[in-house]
Every structure is written in structure tokens, then in C-alpha cells.
Design a protein around this motif. Structure first.
Motif, PDB file in Angstrom:
ATOM      1  N   ILE A  11       0.870  -1.182   0.000  1.00  0.00           N
ATOM      2  CA  ILE A  11       0.000   0.000   0.000  1.00  0.00           C
ATOM      3  C   ILE A  11       0.903   1.227   0.000  1.00  0.00           C
ATOM      4  N   VAL A  12       0.546   2.211  -0.813  1.00  0.00           N
ATOM      5  CA  VAL A  12       1.275   3.480  -0.807  1.00  0.00           C
ATOM      6  C   VAL A  12       0.310   4.610  -0.490  1.00  0.00           C
ATOM      7  N   GLN A  13       0.888   5.746  -0.144  1.00  0.00           N
ATOM      8  CA  GLN A  13       0.091   6.962   0.025  1.00  0.00           C
ATOM      9  C   GLN A  13       0.599   8.008  -0.968  1.00  0.00           C
ATOM     10  N   ILE A  14      -0.334   8.550  -1.744  1.00  0.00           N
ATOM     11  CA  ILE A  14      -0.029   9.628  -2.685  1.00  0.00           C
ATOM     12  C   ILE A  14      -1.041  10.748  -2.472  1.00  0.00           C
ATOM     13  N   LYS A  15      -0.535  11.943  -2.251  1.00  0.00           N
ATOM     14  CA  LYS A  15      -1.384  13.114  -2.005  1.00  0.00           C
ATOM     15  C   LYS A  15      -2.365  12.850  -0.870  1.00  0.00           C
ATOM     16  N   GLY A  16      -1.893  12.145   0.154  1.00  0.00           N
ATOM     17  CA  GLY A  16      -2.711  11.881   1.330  1.00  0.00           C
ATOM     18  C   GLY A  16      -3.678  10.733   1.193  1.00  0.00           C
ATOM     19  N   ASN A  55       4.844   3.001 -11.309  1.00  0.00           N
ATOM     20  CA  ASN A  55       4.659   4.447 -11.434  1.00  0.00           C
ATOM     21  C   ASN A  55       4.120   5.045 -10.137  1.00  0.00           C
ATOM     22  N   GLU A  56       3.160   4.345  -9.526  1.00  0.00           N
ATOM     23  CA  GLU A  56       2.603   4.822  -8.260  1.00  0.00           C
ATOM     24  C   GLU A  56       3.615   4.686  -7.131  1.00  0.00           C
ATOM     25  N   ASP A  57       4.297   3.557  -7.093  1.00  0.00           N
ATOM     26  CA  ASP A  57       5.267   3.299  -6.031  1.00  0.00           C
ATOM     27  C   ASP A  57       6.404   4.326  -6.047  1.00  0.00           C
ATOM     28  N   SER A  58       6.792   4.748  -7.237  1.00  0.00           N
ATOM     29  CA  SER A  58       7.932   5.649  -7.362  1.00  0.00           C
ATOM     30  C   SER A  58       7.637   7.071  -6.906  1.00  0.00           C
ATOM     31  N   GLN A  59       6.371   7.433  -6.773  1.00  0.00           N
ATOM     32  CA  GLN A  59       6.026   8.787  -6.332  1.00  0.00           C
ATOM     33  C   GLN A  59       5.323   8.808  -4.974  1.00  0.00           C
TER      34      GLN A  59
END
Length: 240
Positions: free
Chosen positions: A166-171, A180-184
Motif C-alpha cells: 500500500i502506498v500513500q499519494i497526495k494523502g 509508477n505509483e510506487d515511485s512517487q
């Protein structure tokens, strides 16, 4: 709200597929696919244990992990040419072995070792969690083989398990990210859980801003949703 590829909802896994009996020589073999991530996992049985377990009537589950050279955009050098595994490889293979041992009655397994080999054919994030999920099925099939041979009365697995990233992007928390998601990501996590919600491993790494402790429950709840969906697929595959 972060827009994902193909408008995938934040709480949705990529397409997950397990192909059993992928090769004939292993005691268990599974090709596991999480979207574009593909990992080949095998299980091999040996009628021996490490020296520290000799005479203790306990079995052992261990794992090895490798990124194959063509699995990434830039060629990954074979670690055998370096003379030793990288720190990342050591961390991942210990994680795989440790979590799988967590759901095995090692006394019931007897003095034998099952080695799980995980070779990444194509990497698009989540290779360690895919390895754990596929490795579980390969391990189960190896134990089933022992049972059919009369070496085990029952398969000594106490609970099913699965793992998710699980990642967090922009909260916002996003289940099962691609590269692509993991890298940001602002926060990156890997969670291994059993079917009853017990946690075997919880790894959280923040980039820049610390991850607040009051948000951990949201993280675990989302992980449990994904884990349950994967375990349902594992059960379906193993019932065939």
C-alpha cells in the motif's frame, strides 16, 4: 483524488492470477501475476534441516529471491557475479521465509526443509508480496505431495496468509501500486496478514513527512481487505 491507471479505485487490487504446476520438477511451482508483475515461485523438499535444528524434530521453511536480469527496464546484474546477495535481496528472502514459517506447525512437518525460490520474471512493483502469495501456494503443494506419500498425516499449515503493498499519494492510500505509483509515494508499506487478521509483518517507510500513528488502523484495514481477496483466490486455485 489521485487518478489511477484505467480508473482503478484506490482499494482495488490489480488483476491477480496464480498458475499452479507451472513446471514439473519442483515439488510445488506457481507463476504468480499481480498486474504486470510476474514471479515464478517453486518449492523443493529436502529430508534434512540446518545444523541448529538437528535432533529437535522440527522442520524449516526458507526462501531465496532473485530479480532476473531482464525483469527490469535497466538490466539487473546477476548477484552471483557480485559474489553475494545485495542487502535488498537478503531482506526480501528473509521476509518471505519468516512469514511463511509463521503459519507452519514445524514439529508436524518433521525434520525436513522446504525451500521457496522466487524469481522475478517481470517487475512492476510488489515483487516481494507477490513472492509471498505465490510461495504460500507452492509450499502448500509441496506439503500436499508429502501427505500423498504418507510422510504427513495432515498439511501442517495453521492459517492461510497473503501480503499486499500500500502506498500513500497526495494523502490517499492506494492498494497494490504499480511501479509508477510506487515511485512517487509519500509512504510505502508492505503488510503480511493471516486470514483471521493477525499481522505477520508490517513495514512502513515514509518519504519526507512521517506517517501519523493514528492512520495505521486505516492502513491495516485496507491491507486486510486486499489480503482477504487474495486468500479467496488462493483457496479457489487450491481447490481445483
Amino acid at each position: 483524488m489521485y487518478k489511477r491507471r484505467e480508473n482503478r479505485p484506490a482499494d482495488q487490487l490489480r488483476p491477480v492470477k496464480f498458475t499452479r504446476n507451472y513446471t514439473k520438477n519442483a515439488d510445488g511451482s506457481v507463476l504468480v501475476e499481480f498486474g504486470d508483475t510476474k514471479v515464478f515461485t517453486t518449492a523443493k523438499i529436502e529430508e534434512r534441516v540446518p545444523a541448529f535444528l538437528m535432533g529437535k524434530n522440527e522442520g524449516w521453511i526458507t526462501a531465496e529471491y532473485s530479480l532476473l536480469p531482464g525483469s527490469t527496464l535497466v538490466r539487473s546484474q546477476r548477484e552471483v557475479t557480485r559474489g553475494q546477495p545485495s542487502g535488498r535481496t537478503n531482506e526480501i528472502q528473509r521476509l518471505i521465509g519468516r512469514t511463511l514459517r509463521g503459519v507452519v506447525d514445524r514439529r508436524a512437518l518433521g525434520e525436513r526443509t522446504i525451500t521457496i525460490d522466487c524469481d522475478v520474471l517481470q517487475a512492476d512493483a510488489g515483487t516481494r508480496v507477490a513472492s509471498i502469495c505465490g510461495g504460500f501456494i507452492a509450499m502448500y503443494d509441496a506439503m500436499k505431495k508429502l501427505q500423498k506419500q504418507g510422510a504427513l498425516e495432515e498439511i501442517p499449515i495453521t492459517e492461510y496468509l497473503a501480503a499486499v503493498s500500500i502506498v500513500q499519494i497526495k494523502g490517499e492510500l492506494l492498494l497494490d501500486p504499480n511501479y509508477n505509483e510506487d515511485s512517487q509515494a509519500e509512504m510505502d508499506s508492505n503488510i503480511v496478514m493471516t486470514e483471521t487478521g493477525a499481522i505477520l509483518e508490517l513495514q512502513i517507510t515514509s518519504e519526507g513527512v512521517p506517517y501519523k500513528s493514528e492512520k495505521v488502523k486505516d492502513l491495516v484495514d485496507l491491507a486486510f481487505k486486499g489480503v482477504n481477496e487474495i486468500i479467496s483466490l488462493q483457496r479457489e486455485v487450491l481447490s481445483r
